[in-house]
Motif scaffolding. Structure first.
Motif, mmCIF file in Angstrom:
data_model
loop_
_atom_site.group_PDB
_atom_site.id
_atom_site.type_symbol
_atom_site.label_atom_id
_atom_site.label_comp_id
_atom_site.label_asym_id
_atom_site.label_seq_id
_atom_site.Cartn_x
_atom_site.Cartn_y
_atom_site.Cartn_z
ATOM 1 N N TYR A 286 0.826 -1.207 0.000
ATOM 2 C CA TYR A 286 0.000 0.000 0.000
ATOM 3 C C TYR A 286 0.856 1.251 0.000
ATOM 4 N N GLY A 287 0.434 2.225 -0.769
ATOM 5 C CA GLY A 287 1.135 3.491 -0.831
ATOM 6 C C GLY A 287 2.275 3.526 -1.821
ATOM 7 N N THR A 288 2.505 2.428 -2.559
ATOM 8 C CA THR A 288 3.637 2.386 -3.476
ATOM 9 C C THR A 288 3.465 3.420 -4.585
ATOM 10 N N VAL A 289 4.389 4.332 -4.635
ATOM 11 C CA VAL A 289 4.334 5.399 -5.628
ATOM 12 C C VAL A 289 5.757 5.689 -6.076
ATOM 13 N N THR A 290 5.979 5.836 -7.367
ATOM 14 C CA THR A 290 7.229 6.389 -7.876
ATOM 15 C C THR A 290 6.858 7.591 -8.730
ATOM 16 N N ASN A 291 7.224 8.754 -8.282
ATOM 17 C CA ASN A 291 6.818 9.977 -8.980
ATOM 18 C C ASN A 291 7.344 9.986 -10.413
ATOM 19 N N GLY A 292 6.504 10.393 -11.344
ATOM 20 C CA GLY A 292 6.900 10.508 -12.736
ATOM 21 C C GLY A 292 6.744 9.226 -13.524
ATOM 22 N N GLY A 293 6.378 8.129 -12.884
ATOM 23 C CA GLY A 293 6.260 6.864 -13.575
ATOM 24 C C GLY A 293 4.815 6.520 -13.865
ATOM 25 N N PRO A 294 4.589 5.364 -14.456
ATOM 26 C CA PRO A 294 3.223 4.934 -14.754
ATOM 27 C C PRO A 294 2.369 4.898 -13.493
ATOM 28 N N GLY A 295 1.162 5.357 -13.613
ATOM 29 C CA GLY A 295 0.251 5.351 -12.474
ATOM 30 C C GLY A 295 0.321 6.609 -11.646
ATOM 31 N N GLY A 296 1.310 7.443 -11.860
ATOM 32 C CA GLY A 296 1.385 8.698 -11.112
ATOM 33 C C GLY A 296 1.418 8.459 -9.620
ATOM 34 N N THR A 297 0.420 8.997 -8.925
ATOM 35 C CA THR A 297 0.366 8.856 -7.472
ATOM 36 C C THR A 297 -0.651 7.804 -7.039
ATOM 37 N N ALA A 298 -1.151 7.015 -7.994
ATOM 38 C CA ALA A 298 -2.141 6.000 -7.646
ATOM 39 C C ALA A 298 -1.495 4.871 -6.854
ATOM 40 N N SER A 299 -2.195 4.379 -5.849
ATOM 41 C CA SER A 299 -1.683 3.285 -5.020
ATOM 42 C C SER A 299 -1.981 1.946 -5.682
ATOM 43 N N ASN A 300 -1.011 1.062 -5.660
ATOM 44 C CA ASN A 300 -1.191 -0.285 -6.199
ATOM 45 C C ASN A 300 -0.647 -1.269 -5.167
ATOM 46 N N PRO A 301 -1.504 -1.925 -4.387
ATOM 47 C CA PRO A 301 -1.028 -2.779 -3.298
ATOM 48 C C PRO A 301 -0.338 -4.053 -3.762
ATOM 49 N N SER A 302 -0.389 -4.377 -5.059
ATOM 50 C CA SER A 302 0.242 -5.592 -5.568
ATOM 51 C C SER A 302 1.580 -5.320 -6.258
ATOM 52 N N ARG A 303 1.976 -4.058 -6.328
ATOM 53 C CA ARG A 303 3.179 -3.721 -7.091
ATOM 54 C C ARG A 303 4.411 -3.678 -6.195
ATOM 55 N N VAL A 304 5.531 -4.191 -6.746
ATOM 56 C CA VAL A 304 6.835 -4.083 -6.110
ATOM 57 C C VAL A 304 7.735 -3.273 -7.031
ATOM 58 N N HIS A 305 8.302 -2.174 -6.530
ATOM 59 C CA HIS A 305 9.236 -1.342 -7.281
ATOM 60 C C HIS A 305 10.658 -1.694 -6.874
ATOM 61 N N PHE A 306 11.573 -1.612 -7.835
ATOM 62 C CA PHE A 306 12.981 -1.898 -7.575
ATOM 63 C C PHE A 306 13.828 -0.702 -7.994
ATOM 64 N N ALA A 307 14.766 -0.341 -7.140
ATOM 65 C CA ALA A 307 15.752 0.669 -7.511
ATOM 66 C C ALA A 307 16.751 0.052 -8.481
#
Length: 562
Positions: free
Chosen positions: A172-193
């Motif tokens: 919950y709360g996963t956001v990467t500014n400037g990327g797909p989805g904007g500021t929308a929360s996606n509880p199933s997404r994992v972001h990697f640096a």
């Protein structure tokens, strides 16, 4: 008249809530509290714990994480509601982050080469970072755009790599500014640096960028609960399944984050109820405690399974799992034991009041990774909101945030020497199942012989009656008189000037005859207890001394139905 002897096979079989009380093995307990076992068969009262924090915290802690640096500096990070604290080795608060939304928090240690950082996530605020001196909310570069906020997420972890690892954020709360989805929360997404660089994040594979996000079973109504690294794998847990990331690969200049799903109907019931150990990753499902090494999860809590189902025996005194509070359960692995803090139906809602402890030394696996042996369970009444294993000096210590009482952090380890729990008595007991002592006939236990240390009460129950009859506390090795040690005015062995006049070192294992029981019945249940402060005990061996048996007389037996 000589007594017939019936020797018990030890006490280290662990807690057994699964089997009926009359078929619980002779070395197992149907009820216990604040005890541990040795591999040689003894049972003993656990040491006590002491308060670690120098001063009561501003908020109650709910999440803990150890921090280490190469120069030897060590800190314990505490998530405490709207605050993050860093405690030094003396228990003093040395750095704080305030004004946050609240916990619980997920932590992980990770940084670029030459740095040492710990990240904290709570699903509402952008990630906070501790660098060994202070907390901060640094910015990162996202899709080539600098000065962007770190992504939000309820879970933070690290994906191991042969060259350098990657920071991961999910839930919950996963956001990467400037990327797909904007500021929308996606509880199933994992972001990697980016690999080896937590200051850079990409969102797609265009223009040679890395594809740095993965959706784990989207649309299933579940959130990423935790991200856990083990060996060369990272586990992304949801509530009824988990994904195993096993390393990236590159195709056409785009990095693929390889992973496989393990959808066996088992997942993580509480974000903090997961622990990494040498043998695998332990985690709490609503049906019990499991372990996985990346393959099919294996249940290890079968012997205490009624606790999770709400169907424990009336002889078990701690209640069942409070299912409404399962989400606040916490877990860690420390010194070859698994610690699971839970809320029971005998406790107050919203606060963990008990702790199951699993001795992993009996756990075994075959070459295919299948479970081949089981460890031993016990139960403690330590109220822990969050738990972690931390080496603040030379010893690994079990650190825990008090779930009730003062807003402090406590420390427990086996060699502490503590005989009380923060100034209060350690109440302990071990109660075996119902046994007929090798004969279905009516018989009398005239006395018992025991080999032990310290001091405890010995109690006996008969014929399924839960209430026990106890003799006065039995004193074992703690009362020994050391011959010619200078403490006796005469130092004469057997001179009658001390209570016991026994020769041997104080604290030695000592045999004692326990008289005053003289109980008659068919099945018996043995119990050891202690509730005195600064007293401890251990029982290594015990045997019943039986007087006579009496075969039932069918003439005197009441007839049912005429």
């Amino acid at each position: 008249m000589a007594y017939r002897e019936f020797r018990l096979p030890g006490f280290s079989g662990g807690l057994n809530l699964r089997d009926a009380p009359d078929v619980v093995a002779p070395n197992q307990a149907q009820d216990c509290l604040n005890v541990l076992y040795t591999l040689q068969g003894a049972v003993y009262q656990r040491p006590g714990y002491h308060r670690f924090t120098q001063a009561t915290l501003t908020n109650r802690g709910d999440s803990l994480h150890p921090y280490y640096s190469a120069n030897g500096y060590r800190a314990l990070l505490v998530g405490a509601g709207s605050r993050l604290e860093a405690l030094d080795a003396s228990g003093a608060v040395v750095a704080s982050a305030t004004g946050l939304t609240g916990g619980p928090y997920s932590f992980v240690s990770h940084a670029a080469a030459g740095q040492e950082r710990a990240y904290a996530a709570n699903g509402a605020d952008t990630l906070r970072v501790f660098d060994g001196a202070s907390w901060s909310a640094p910015t990162v570069t996202v899709n080539g755009t600098a000065a962007q906020a770190l992504p939000k997420g309820s879970a933070v972890g690290v994906l191991p790599d042969v060259d350098s690892s990657r920071l991961a954020v999910g839930g919950y709360g996963t956001v990467t500014n400037g990327g797909p989805g904007g500021t929308a929360s996606n509880p199933s997404r994992v972001h990697f640096a980016n690999r080896g660089d937590p200051s850079r994040w990409e969102e797609d594979g265009a223009s040679g960028r890395q594809a740095n996000w993965v959706d784990i079973a989207p649309g299933d109504g579940e959130s990423i609960q935790a991200l856990v690294g083990w060996r060369d794998l990272m586990f992304a847990f949801k509530e009824s399944k988990f994904a195993v990331f096993y390393g990236p690969s590159t195709s056409g200049g785009v990095t693929e984050l390889n992973h496989r799903m393990v959808a066996a109907g088992v997942g993580l019931a509480a974000p903090r109820a997961v622990a990494v150990a040498p043998e695998g990753v332990y985690f709490l499902d609503r049906k019990g405690v499991y372990i996985t090494n990346g393959q099919e999860p294996r249940l290890i809590s079968d012997q205490i399974s009624p606790f999770f189902r709400g169907s424990t025996s009336p002889y078990w005194s701690a209640g069942n799992l409070s299912t409404a509070d399962v989400d606040i359960a916490a877990m860690t692995w420390h010194d070859r034991r698994l610690y699971l803090a839970v809320t029971t139906t005998k406790g107050a809602a919203g606060a963990n009041n008990g702790m199951f402890v699993f001795d992993t030394r009996g756990l075994g696996f075959d070459p295919a990774g299948r479970l081949t042996a089981s460890g031993a369970w016990t139960y403690w009444d330590i109220p822990a909101a969050g738990v972690a294993s931390w080496r603040r000096s030379n010893n690994e210590e079990l650190m825990f945030a008090y779930a009730t009482g003062t807003q402090d952090v406590g420390s427990y380890y086996d060699a502490s020497g503590d005989l009380a729990d923060d100034g209060t008595a350690v109440n302990s007991r071990w109660r075996g199942g119902w046994a007929d002592l090798g004969s279905p006939d009516h018989k009398t236990v005239r006395e018992m012989k025991m080999w032990g240390e310290g001091q405890c009460q010995v109690c006996l129950s008969v014929d399924w009656i839960g209430q026990s009859v106890c003799v006065p506390p039995v004193v074992f090795g703690a009362s020994l008189d050391v011959w010619a040690d200078g403490s006796d005015p005469n130092d004469t062995w057997g001179g009658g000037t001390t209570t016991n006049d026994l020769w041997g070192p104080a604290g030695a294992t000592t045999p004692r005859l326990v008289r005053g029981l003289a109980m008659r019945g068919t099945p018996f249940s043995l119990e050891f207890r202690n509730s005195q402060i600064n007293k401890t005990w251990a029982i290594h061996r015990a045997e019943y001394h039986l007087r006579e048996t009496r075969t039932p007389n069918v003439v005197e037996t009441a007839t049912v139905g005429g």
